[in-house]
Enzyme design. Sequence first.
Site, PDB file in Angstrom:
ATOM      1  N   ARG A 101       4.528  -1.724 -10.176  1.00  0.00           N
ATOM      2  CA  ARG A 101       5.737  -1.903 -10.992  1.00  0.00           C
ATOM      3  C   ARG A 101       6.069  -3.388 -11.129  1.00  0.00           C
ATOM      4  O   ARG A 101       5.896  -4.151 -10.183  1.00  0.00           O
ATOM      5  CB  ARG A 101       6.923  -1.181 -10.358  1.00  0.00           C
ATOM      6  CG  ARG A 101       6.856   0.326 -10.505  1.00  0.00           C
ATOM      7  CD  ARG A 101       7.945   1.010  -9.715  1.00  0.00           C
ATOM      8  NE  ARG A 101       7.412   1.694  -8.556  1.00  0.00           N
ATOM      9  CZ  ARG A 101       8.147   2.199  -7.572  1.00  0.00           C
ATOM     10  NH1 ARG A 101       9.463   2.111  -7.596  1.00  0.00           N
ATOM     11  NH2 ARG A 101       7.577   2.806  -6.556  1.00  0.00           N
TER      12      ARG A 101
ATOM     13  N   ARG B 179      -3.689  -4.735   1.064  1.00  0.00           N
ATOM     14  CA  ARG B 179      -4.843  -4.969   1.949  1.00  0.00           C
ATOM     15  C   ARG B 179      -6.083  -5.341   1.142  1.00  0.00           C
ATOM     16  O   ARG B 179      -6.817  -6.258   1.496  1.00  0.00           O
ATOM     17  CB  ARG B 179      -5.148  -3.711   2.767  1.00  0.00           C
ATOM     18  CG  ARG B 179      -4.540  -3.738   4.138  1.00  0.00           C
ATOM     19  CD  ARG B 179      -4.688  -2.411   4.807  1.00  0.00           C
ATOM     20  NE  ARG B 179      -4.127  -1.341   3.976  1.00  0.00           N
ATOM     21  CZ  ARG B 179      -3.921  -0.106   4.371  1.00  0.00           C
ATOM     22  NH1 ARG B 179      -4.253   0.241   5.576  1.00  0.00           N
ATOM     23  NH2 ARG B 179      -3.394   0.788   3.567  1.00  0.00           N
TER      24      ARG B 179
ATOM     25  N   HIS C  36      15.733   3.266  -2.064  1.00  0.00           N
ATOM     26  CA  HIS C  36      15.208   3.114  -0.691  1.00  0.00           C
ATOM     27  C   HIS C  36      16.315   3.283   0.354  1.00  0.00           C
ATOM     28  O   HIS C  36      16.224   2.755   1.465  1.00  0.00           O
ATOM     29  CB  HIS C  36      14.535   1.730  -0.486  1.00  0.00           C
ATOM     30  CG  HIS C  36      13.204   1.607  -1.176  1.00  0.00           C
ATOM     31  ND1 HIS C  36      12.824   0.470  -1.856  1.00  0.00           N
ATOM     32  CD2 HIS C  36      12.182   2.486  -1.295  1.00  0.00           C
ATOM     33  CE1 HIS C  36      11.614   0.664  -2.365  1.00  0.00           C
ATOM     34  NE2 HIS C  36      11.205   1.868  -2.047  1.00  0.00           N
TER      35      HIS C  36
ATOM     36  N   ASN D  26       9.054  15.048   0.965  1.00  0.00           N
ATOM     37  CA  ASN D  26       9.229  13.939   0.026  1.00  0.00           C
ATOM     38  C   ASN D  26       8.185  14.158  -1.056  1.00  0.00           C
ATOM     39  O   ASN D  26       7.014  13.826  -0.889  1.00  0.00           O
ATOM     40  CB  ASN D  26       9.000  12.624   0.792  1.00  0.00           C
ATOM     41  CG  ASN D  26       9.085  11.423  -0.106  1.00  0.00           C
ATOM     42  OD1 ASN D  26       9.266  11.543  -1.315  1.00  0.00           O
ATOM     43  ND2 ASN D  26       8.955  10.256   0.496  1.00  0.00           N
TER      44      ASN D  26
ATOM     45  N   GLU E 109      11.623   7.275   7.149  1.00  0.00           N
ATOM     46  CA  GLU E 109      12.496   8.007   6.222  1.00  0.00           C
ATOM     47  C   GLU E 109      12.564   9.493   6.588  1.00  0.00           C
ATOM     48  O   GLU E 109      13.602  10.135   6.429  1.00  0.00           O
ATOM     49  CB  GLU E 109      11.986   7.821   4.786  1.00  0.00           C
ATOM     50  CG  GLU E 109      12.258   6.410   4.279  1.00  0.00           C
ATOM     51  CD  GLU E 109      11.305   5.963   3.193  1.00  0.00           C
ATOM     52  OE1 GLU E 109      10.076   5.987   3.426  1.00  0.00           O
ATOM     53  OE2 GLU E 109      11.783   5.578   2.110  1.00  0.00           O
TER      54      GLU E 109
ATOM     55  N   ILE F   5       3.741  -3.171   3.971  1.00  0.00           N
ATOM     56  CA  ILE F   5       3.454  -4.612   3.964  1.00  0.00           C
ATOM     57  C   ILE F   5       4.352  -5.322   4.982  1.00  0.00           C
ATOM     58  O   ILE F   5       3.893  -6.143   5.778  1.00  0.00           O
ATOM     59  CB  ILE F   5       3.660  -5.196   2.541  1.00  0.00           C
ATOM     60  CG1 ILE F   5       2.695  -4.534   1.555  1.00  0.00           C
ATOM     61  CG2 ILE F   5       3.502  -6.707   2.552  1.00  0.00           C
ATOM     62  CD1 ILE F   5       2.991  -4.822   0.086  1.00  0.00           C
TER      63      ILE F   5
ATOM     64  N   ARG G  83      13.894  14.529   0.279  1.00  0.00           N
ATOM     65  CA  ARG G  83      14.260  13.233  -0.292  1.00  0.00           C
ATOM     66  C   ARG G  83      14.492  13.463  -1.782  1.00  0.00           C
ATOM     67  O   ARG G  83      13.621  13.978  -2.485  1.00  0.00           O
ATOM     68  CB  ARG G  83      13.103  12.262  -0.101  1.00  0.00           C
ATOM     69  CG  ARG G  83      13.390  10.920  -0.707  1.00  0.00           C
ATOM     70  CD  ARG G  83      12.183  10.035  -0.583  1.00  0.00           C
ATOM     71  NE  ARG G  83      12.524   8.674  -0.938  1.00  0.00           N
ATOM     72  CZ  ARG G  83      11.664   7.676  -0.878  1.00  0.00           C
ATOM     73  NH1 ARG G  83      10.440   7.876  -0.460  1.00  0.00           N
ATOM     74  NH2 ARG G  83      12.041   6.463  -1.224  1.00  0.00           N
TER      75      ARG G  83
HETATM   76  P1  ADP Z   1       4.821   3.713   0.086  1.00  0.00           P
HETATM   77  O1  ADP Z   1       5.828   3.009  -0.776  1.00  0.00           O
HETATM   78  O2  ADP Z   1       3.766   4.447  -0.682  1.00  0.00           O
HETATM   79  O3  ADP Z   1       5.404   4.511   1.245  1.00  0.00           O
HETATM   80  P2  ADP Z   1       3.784   2.009   2.213  1.00  0.00           P
HETATM   81  O4  ADP Z   1       5.065   1.675   2.885  1.00  0.00           O
HETATM   82  O5  ADP Z   1       2.815   2.907   2.898  1.00  0.00           O
HETATM   83  O6  ADP Z   1       4.009   2.492   0.726  1.00  0.00           O
HETATM   84  O7  ADP Z   1       3.055   0.590   1.932  1.00  0.00           O
HETATM   85  C1  ADP Z   1       1.825   0.512   1.254  1.00  0.00           C
HETATM   86  C2  ADP Z   1       1.421  -0.967   1.184  1.00  0.00           C
HETATM   87  O8  ADP Z   1       1.328  -1.488   2.524  1.00  0.00           O
HETATM   88  C3  ADP Z   1       0.066  -1.190   0.531  1.00  0.00           C
HETATM   89  O9  ADP Z   1       0.111  -2.318  -0.333  1.00  0.00           O
HETATM   90  C4  ADP Z   1      -0.825  -1.483   1.714  1.00  0.00           C
HETATM   91  O10 ADP Z   1      -1.913  -2.308   1.388  1.00  0.00           O
HETATM   92  C5  ADP Z   1       0.132  -2.216   2.629  1.00  0.00           C
HETATM   93  N1  ADP Z   1      -0.354  -2.222   3.998  1.00  0.00           N
HETATM   94  C6  ADP Z   1      -0.466  -1.181   4.842  1.00  0.00           C
HETATM   95  N2  ADP Z   1      -1.043  -1.578   6.002  1.00  0.00           N
HETATM   96  C7  ADP Z   1      -1.296  -2.903   5.875  1.00  0.00           C
HETATM   97  C8  ADP Z   1      -1.891  -3.905   6.703  1.00  0.00           C
HETATM   98  N3  ADP Z   1      -2.332  -3.608   7.920  1.00  0.00           N
HETATM   99  N4  ADP Z   1      -1.958  -5.170   6.218  1.00  0.00           N
HETATM  100  C9  ADP Z   1      -1.519  -5.464   4.992  1.00  0.00           C
HETATM  101  N5  ADP Z   1      -0.965  -4.572   4.151  1.00  0.00           N
HETATM  102  C10 ADP Z   1      -0.857  -3.316   4.588  1.00  0.00           C
END
Ligand code: ADP
Length: 396
Positions: A241, A285, A181, A8, A379, A329, A93
């Site tokens: 975004r 976070r 997605h 990816n 994914e 999230i 991807r």
């Molecule tokens: P991507 O689209 O880059 O794959 P992810 O699915 O990894 O993104 O999601 C990243 C988001 O998830 C970030 O905003 C991160 O802060 C949030 N996140 C990851 N772990 C936690 C957690 N334990 N609590 C709150 N938010 C989290």
Amino acid sequence: MKAVVTLNSGSSSIKFALFDLDHGRHLALSAGGKIERIGIAPRLEIHSGDGALLSRHEWPDQSEHTHDELLAWLFDWIGTHLEGREVIAVGHRVVHGGTDFARPCLVDDIVLGELERLCPLAPLHQPHNLAAIRTIARLVPDLAQIACFDTAFHHDRPALTTRFAIPRELHDQGIRRYGFHGLSYDYIARRLAELDPQMAAGRVIVAHLGNGASLCAMAGGKSLDTSMGFTALDGLMMGTRSGTIDPGVILYLQNETGMSAQDVEHMLYHRSGLLGVSGISSDMRTLTESSAPEAAEAIDLFVWRAAREAAALAASLGGVDGIVFTAGIGENDANVRSRICRRLDWLGVEVNEIANAANDPVISLPSSRVKVRVIPTDEEHMIALHTLAILFGGTA
Ligand code: ADP
């Protein structure tokens, strides 16, 4: 043993996974990792399937290390860690399959040319996806490469939900709502069918809430509508975004404030969302840990926008039987989940706060008319499944 690699490749990161192929087409993750901060000071971490750290590497000098060189490094690493495995294909991807690519496909020069023509539709993602395919073709010329599209899961949804209210000829030229997605939604639809066939057969809103975020309205496991449209900019508020915005704002910025199209594009993709509203971070976070009122306001807006879009999809579905939260999230942030659900209580959503705080698989109360689940997305696994289906026939 045979093995499959998934890739990816994005603008600043390359995620990869190596799957072993056991007898009977069973996939087992043997390694996975990510090169991040490409263009700044790239760093890489690779873990084994059971989470042990296999490799950590940093490249301090940015100028030396292009995507191309980093991919070559990665393939070198894979080559020296195969231990008797034989890589039989790479699954990629690919963000955009346009109107023609409804399913994953084997990439040849003709396909690559057609996918190239879709680059203007996803200028920030597609060129990197395709560059990775070209790099692998150069490194390992005879290796099968399979393109798996983020748009494909939404391809066969009702035509009405693909339209913008703009002149017909523009729709015919491809200016339409594609949705993204799709690999994540495909995976969730299959997992849900395994975990809870009754819920999967109903009307379900899946909330993919990560750095990129969108919702998908599924009926019987098929996409019926989704919050993203022509590009991955539409719909929910995201890390950087904007999500849906009055198009008049864009006209105003360009016509009245002297911002160029590139300035506006950069603002909408990279300086908006959680980062833009908080002025602090794009990372949920970090915002959760902050005491700044702007951080709280960014989270409030994220929650409100997600609930508002979910309500719109509820109208598309004609009611909701279930909600699934997934991605960074959605899988981890109990507070955001609870707040979105509480805004949807009028739909019959009742959260079990104890189960929610524990990140349990089911976070609604037994009395809730709408069942709410948390399902981790994967994914990479979906790409690997599609890759096998293309290689050996059958459906993924
Ligand atoms: P991507 O689209 O880059 O794959 P992810 O699915 O990894 O993104 O999601 C990243 C988001 O998830 C970030 O905003 C991160 O802060 C949030 N996140 C990851 N772990 C936690 C957690 N334990 N609590 C709150 N938010 C989290």
